[in-house]
Design a protein around this motif. Structure first.
Motif, PDB file in Angstrom:
ATOM      1  N   ALA A 107       0.626  -1.239  -0.233  1.00 60.11           N
ATOM      2  CA  ALA A 107      -0.266   0.201   0.247  1.00 60.11           C
ATOM      3  C   ALA A 107       0.614   1.247   0.294  1.00 60.11           C
ATOM      4  N   HIS A 108       0.629   2.686  -0.711  1.00 61.12           N
ATOM      5  CA  HIS A 108       1.630   3.666  -0.658  1.00 61.12           C
ATOM      6  C   HIS A 108      -0.049   4.488  -1.251  1.00 61.12           C
ATOM      7  N   PRO A 109       0.164   6.149  -0.303  1.00 60.10           N
ATOM      8  CA  PRO A 109      -0.642   6.577  -0.717  1.00 60.10           C
ATOM      9  C   PRO A 109      -0.773   7.664  -1.709  1.00 60.10           C
ATOM     10  N   ILE A 110      -1.766   7.755  -2.995  1.00 59.25           N
ATOM     11  CA  ILE A 110      -1.738   7.919  -4.226  1.00 59.25           C
ATOM     12  C   ILE A 110      -2.755   8.873  -3.805  1.00 59.25           C
ATOM     13  N   PHE A 111      -3.143   9.826  -5.237  1.00 58.53           N
ATOM     14  CA  PHE A 111      -3.625  11.079  -4.915  1.00 58.53           C
ATOM     15  C   PHE A 111      -4.475  11.102  -6.070  1.00 58.53           C
ATOM     16  N   TYR A 112      -6.127  10.706  -6.638  1.00 52.54           N
ATOM     17  CA  TYR A 112      -6.417  11.071  -7.332  1.00 52.54           C
ATOM     18  C   TYR A 112      -8.026  12.183  -7.024  1.00 52.54           C
ATOM     19  N   ASP A 113      -7.793  13.199  -7.821  1.00 54.48           N
ATOM     20  CA  ASP A 113      -9.532  14.314  -8.057  1.00 54.48           C
ATOM     21  C   ASP A 113     -10.547  13.770  -7.669  1.00 54.48           C
ATOM     22  N   ASP A 114     -10.870  12.333  -7.682  1.00 60.08           N
ATOM     23  CA  ASP A 114     -12.289  12.367  -6.862  1.00 60.08           C
ATOM     24  C   ASP A 114     -11.646  11.879  -5.900  1.00 60.08           C
ATOM     25  N   LEU A 115     -10.865  11.310  -5.303  1.00 57.17           N
ATOM     26  CA  LEU A 115     -11.329  10.221  -3.735  1.00 57.17           C
ATOM     27  C   LEU A 115      -9.527  11.209  -3.001  1.00 57.17           C
TER      28      LEU A 115
END
Length: 177
Positions: free
Chosen positions: A157-165
């Motif tokens: 697991a790694h922190p990932i950025f998505y506009d909607d999440l």
């Protein structure tokens, strides 16, 4: 084995592709397999159009002539991918990023997702890519099993950025070609 024809989508398929993802979102909402996608946000119509126009969208057509499954392979990473210790360290144009993997519930359990992913791996090899990368929810056990069965390595697991999440911990998978 159920019949499935896998091919890249063309602009003539655009309406069917949009309808497929709309149906996918509607049929998965509120189920144990809810993918948390939102209409025209993820995947957005613009993303799907661009994917089709650039020959990045693969679809599986079932024997009833409906799109049963689909996915996108391009070179677009979400913020956070760069912090993963990938096996293959290569320029982004040599890496395929897998997005929006989906199979309509009516076609679950027939091996369609596995066949679609295998076709994407074969196409990546033909295109000279060195690896495929993707992310999935940590608790999405079904997709973990699929990816691991096909030879993907789970980098955790790694922190990932998505506009909607926003920023969310996602399991990161890699297939070395």
């Amino acid at each position: 084995m159920d019949e499935l024809t896998i091919r890249r989508a063309t602009t003539a398929d655009m309406d069917a592709v949009l309808a497929f993802y709309t149906t996918m979102i509607d049929e998965m909402q509120g189920t144990d397999f809810d993918i948390l996608w939102k209409h025209d946000q993820h995947p957005s119509h613009a993303f799907l159009r661009t994917s089709v126009e650039h020959n990045h969208l693969f679809m599986g057509i079932a024997e009833d002539d409906r799109i049963a499954c689909a996915l996108v392979v391009d070179h677009t990473r979400a913020p956070g991918y760069e912090r993963v210790s990938w096996v293959v360290d290569a320029p982004l144009e040599e890496i395929g990023i897998v997005h929006s993997v989906a199979t309509l519930p009516a076609y679950h359990g027939r091996g369609f997702a596995s066949r679609l992913m295998t076709a994407a791996i074969e196409a990546a090899q033909e295109d000279g890519l060195r690896s495929l990368q993707l992310d999935t929810f940590v608790d999405n056990i079904r997709s973990h099993g699929l990816y691991e069965k096909l030879g993907f390595v789970n980098h955790g697991a790694h922190p990932i950025f998505y506009d909607d999440l926003g920023t969310v911990d996602l399991d990161m998978f890699e297939y070395v070609i």
